[in-house]
Design a protein around this motif. Structure first.
Motif, PDB file in Angstrom:
ATOM      1  N   ALA A  44       0.762  -1.172  -0.018  1.00 33.96           N
ATOM      2  CA  ALA A  44       0.144  -0.001   0.057  1.00 33.96           C
ATOM      3  C   ALA A  44       0.576   1.202   0.040  1.00 33.96           C
ATOM      4  O   ALA A  44       0.535   2.169  -0.676  1.00 33.96           O
ATOM      5  CB  ALA A  44      -0.852   0.126   1.169  1.00 33.96           C
ATOM      6  N   GLY A  45       1.874   1.302   0.891  1.00 30.57           N
ATOM      7  CA  GLY A  45       2.647   2.335   0.769  1.00 30.57           C
ATOM      8  C   GLY A  45       3.444   2.643  -0.659  1.00 30.57           C
ATOM      9  O   GLY A  45       3.567   3.535  -0.894  1.00 30.57           O
ATOM     10  N   VAL A  46       3.863   1.578  -1.405  1.00 31.68           N
ATOM     11  CA  VAL A  46       4.490   1.803  -2.387  1.00 31.68           C
ATOM     12  C   VAL A  46       3.734   2.434  -3.639  1.00 31.68           C
ATOM     13  O   VAL A  46       3.978   3.152  -4.479  1.00 31.68           O
ATOM     14  CB  VAL A  46       5.061   0.357  -2.961  1.00 31.68           C
ATOM     15  CG1 VAL A  46       5.491   0.508  -4.483  1.00 31.68           C
ATOM     16  CG2 VAL A  46       6.250   0.023  -2.296  1.00 31.68           C
ATOM     17  N   LEU A  47       2.216   1.808  -3.620  1.00 32.73           N
ATOM     18  CA  LEU A  47       1.201   2.182  -4.455  1.00 32.73           C
ATOM     19  C   LEU A  47       0.644   3.487  -4.017  1.00 32.73           C
ATOM     20  O   LEU A  47      -0.591   3.921  -4.787  1.00 32.73           O
ATOM     21  CB  LEU A  47       0.142   0.957  -4.497  1.00 32.73           C
ATOM     22  CG  LEU A  47       0.792  -0.215  -4.998  1.00 32.73           C
ATOM     23  CD1 LEU A  47      -0.343  -1.436  -5.137  1.00 32.73           C
ATOM     24  CD2 LEU A  47       1.190   0.063  -6.480  1.00 32.73           C
ATOM     25  N   CYS A  77      -1.537   4.098  -1.543  1.00 26.05           N
ATOM     26  CA  CYS A  77      -3.087   4.006  -1.038  1.00 26.05           C
ATOM     27  C   CYS A  77      -3.111   3.485   0.286  1.00 26.05           C
ATOM     28  O   CYS A  77      -1.981   3.225   0.752  1.00 26.05           O
ATOM     29  CB  CYS A  77      -3.474   2.898  -2.191  1.00 26.05           C
ATOM     30  SG  CYS A  77      -3.087   1.237  -2.041  1.00 26.05           S
ATOM     31  N   SER A  78      -4.255   3.384   0.890  1.00 30.07           N
ATOM     32  CA  SER A  78      -4.291   2.943   2.277  1.00 30.07           C
ATOM     33  C   SER A  78      -4.506   1.388   1.957  1.00 30.07           C
ATOM     34  O   SER A  78      -4.906   0.770   1.134  1.00 30.07           O
ATOM     35  CB  SER A  78      -5.694   3.415   2.798  1.00 30.07           C
ATOM     36  OG  SER A  78      -6.862   2.753   2.183  1.00 30.07           O
ATOM     37  N   VAL A  86      -6.257  -4.426   9.824  1.00 30.12           N
ATOM     38  CA  VAL A  86      -5.392  -3.948   8.742  1.00 30.12           C
ATOM     39  C   VAL A  86      -6.158  -3.166   7.775  1.00 30.12           C
ATOM     40  O   VAL A  86      -5.329  -2.329   7.014  1.00 30.12           O
ATOM     41  CB  VAL A  86      -4.861  -5.570   8.194  1.00 30.12           C
ATOM     42  CG1 VAL A  86      -4.204  -5.166   6.764  1.00 30.12           C
ATOM     43  CG2 VAL A  86      -4.098  -6.159   9.081  1.00 30.12           C
ATOM     44  N   ALA A  87      -7.303  -3.246   7.726  1.00 33.14           N
ATOM     45  CA  ALA A  87      -8.072  -2.453   6.397  1.00 33.14           C
ATOM     46  C   ALA A  87      -7.958  -1.173   6.837  1.00 33.14           C
ATOM     47  O   ALA A  87      -7.961   0.029   5.851  1.00 33.14           O
ATOM     48  CB  ALA A  87      -9.405  -2.981   6.494  1.00 33.14           C
ATOM     49  N   ARG A  88      -8.137  -0.829   8.189  1.00 32.02           N
ATOM     50  CA  ARG A  88      -8.017   0.819   8.820  1.00 32.02           C
ATOM     51  C   ARG A  88      -6.439   1.299   8.862  1.00 32.02           C
ATOM     52  O   ARG A  88      -6.333   2.434   9.134  1.00 32.02           O
ATOM     53  CB  ARG A  88      -8.609   0.647   9.828  1.00 32.02           C
ATOM     54  CG  ARG A  88     -10.149   0.608   9.800  1.00 32.02           C
ATOM     55  CD  ARG A  88     -10.868   1.483   9.089  1.00 32.02           C
ATOM     56  NE  ARG A  88     -12.159   0.909   8.900  1.00 32.02           N
ATOM     57  CZ  ARG A  88     -13.095   1.753   7.740  1.00 32.02           C
ATOM     58  NH1 ARG A  88     -12.408   2.666   7.052  1.00 32.02           N
ATOM     59  NH2 ARG A  88     -14.210   1.159   7.842  1.00 32.02           N
ATOM     60  N   GLY A  89      -5.532   0.404   8.576  1.00 34.80           N
ATOM     61  CA  GLY A  89      -3.972   0.656   8.771  1.00 34.80           C
ATOM     62  C   GLY A  89      -3.805   1.057  10.165  1.00 34.80           C
ATOM     63  O   GLY A  89      -2.683   1.982  10.547  1.00 34.80           O
ATOM     64  N   LEU A  90      -4.219   0.075  11.188  1.00 36.16           N
ATOM     65  CA  LEU A  90      -3.940   0.766  12.345  1.00 36.16           C
ATOM     66  C   LEU A  90      -3.096  -0.533  12.927  1.00 36.16           C
ATOM     67  O   LEU A  90      -3.079  -1.710  12.392  1.00 36.16           O
ATOM     68  CB  LEU A  90      -5.259   0.450  13.340  1.00 36.16           C
ATOM     69  CG  LEU A  90      -6.154   1.683  12.710  1.00 36.16           C
ATOM     70  CD1 LEU A  90      -7.681   1.415  13.718  1.00 36.16           C
ATOM     71  CD2 LEU A  90      -5.817   2.822  13.346  1.00 36.16           C
ATOM     72  N   ALA A  91      -2.056  -0.196  14.069  1.00 33.68           N
ATOM     73  CA  ALA A  91      -1.486  -1.070  14.761  1.00 33.68           C
ATOM     74  C   ALA A  91      -2.329  -1.514  15.852  1.00 33.68           C
ATOM     75  O   ALA A  91      -3.227  -1.168  16.422  1.00 33.68           O
ATOM     76  CB  ALA A  91      -0.033  -0.276  15.187  1.00 33.68           C
ATOM     77  N   GLN A  92      -1.799  -3.161  16.333  1.00 33.28           N
ATOM     78  CA  GLN A  92      -2.402  -3.472  17.351  1.00 33.28           C
ATOM     79  C   GLN A  92      -2.523  -2.770  18.627  1.00 33.28           C
ATOM     80  O   GLN A  92      -3.631  -2.703  19.515  1.00 33.28           O
ATOM     81  CB  GLN A  92      -1.664  -5.027  17.818  1.00 33.28           C
ATOM     82  CG  GLN A  92      -2.134  -5.989  16.801  1.00 33.28           C
ATOM     83  CD  GLN A  92      -1.376  -7.283  17.125  1.00 33.28           C
ATOM     84  OE1 GLN A  92      -0.281  -7.312  17.776  1.00 33.28           O
ATOM     85  NE2 GLN A  92      -1.778  -8.478  16.687  1.00 33.28           N
ATOM     86  N   ASP A  93      -1.531  -2.166  18.716  1.00 35.55           N
ATOM     87  CA  ASP A  93      -1.503  -1.260  20.059  1.00 35.55           C
ATOM     88  C   ASP A  93      -2.409   0.041  20.002  1.00 35.55           C
ATOM     89  O   ASP A  93      -3.069   0.327  21.075  1.00 35.55           O
ATOM     90  CB  ASP A  93      -0.137  -0.769  20.556  1.00 35.55           C
ATOM     91  CG  ASP A  93       0.490   0.081  19.549  1.00 35.55           C
ATOM     92  OD1 ASP A  93       0.207   0.189  18.441  1.00 35.55           O
ATOM     93  OD2 ASP A  93       1.686   0.568  19.808  1.00 35.55           O
TER      94      ASP A  93
END
Length: 237
Positions: free
Chosen positions: A71-74, A76-77, A93-100
């Protein structure tokens, strides 16, 4: 074509291969450019153009770290590259959030949250569940699925179809916070549809037509939760 995979196994989220291919093409990049970006910027030395192509063809699927890097390379989210998420991890993962991030927002210790995500079994209380729904921006159907209530809801709905639907308005309402009148309309309509199929089965008196109708009734009950949400949506539109 020989595709090199990472040595350590990583769980794979549902991947939207056509979206990845479309986004890459829109940027005027080739698989080799994507692979280079993931190696150089995200420390994934095993990513090759062949692996990127395999992802885009649906032969393989990127793990969560690979999806984030892709996603970073493209530009996009991660959510733009993920299929319809269903599990707790997939929504995160779909929201781009870390577990913490999720653990902190829900008021959980990180280790406790990690265990819930790994076992795909949410055990938070109502306050924590509400906070989870907020940070992951969950729709009501997704919230029911993520918190592990799908099967219980299915059991209630099946009982409502095969007995008196009126008796299940309150139990379903306790699990699904919808307007009572809306629930009554939905359950009554679903009950009428299901019973209509069963009456058709009896009226045919056997044979292939009756068998087809009976199978239709079983399919109705097997997909009862999906039918319920579809009916709720169509009733509120």
């Amino acid at each position: 074509m020989r595709v090199q995979l990472p040595q350590a196994h990583q769980p794979t989220p549902p991947f939207n291969a056509p979206a990845a291919r479309r986004l890459r093409a829109a940027l005027g990049m080739g698989p080799e450019h994507v692979a280079y970006g993931m190696r150089a910027s995200y420390g994934l030395p095993y990513v090759t153009p062949d692996l990127v192509t395999a992802w885009e063809r649906g032969i393989a699927a990127p793990s969560s770290p690979e999806l984030t890097a892709l996603a970073g390379v493209l530009w996009c989210s991660p959510g733009e590259l993920i299929g319809a998420p269903r599990t707790l991890r997939e929504h995160r993962v779909a929201r781009g959030l870390a577990q913490d991030d999720v653990a902190r927002a829900a008021g959980l210790e990180l280790l406790a949250y990690q265990r819930m995500e790994e076992s795909d079994a949410w055990r938070g209380n109502e306050r924590q569940s509400t906070a989870l729904a907020d940070i992951l921006e969950l729709s009501l159907p997704d919230f029911i699925t993520v918190t592990g209530r799908d099967e219980k809801l299915a059991d209630l709905l099946r009982s409502a179809m095969t007995t008196r639907w009126q008796a299940y308005v309150r139990p379903v309402g306790k699990m699904v916070p919808l307007d009572r009148h809306l629930l009554e309309v939905v359950l009554e309509k679903m009950h009428t549809d299901y019973q209509g199929q069963m009456v058709a089965t009896l009226s045919w008196g056997g044979g292939s037509a009756a068998a087809d109708s009976s199978q239709s009734g079983r399919d109705f009950l097997d997909r009862i939760v999906d039918r319920f949400w579809t009916m709720v949506q169509s009733t509120t539109d």
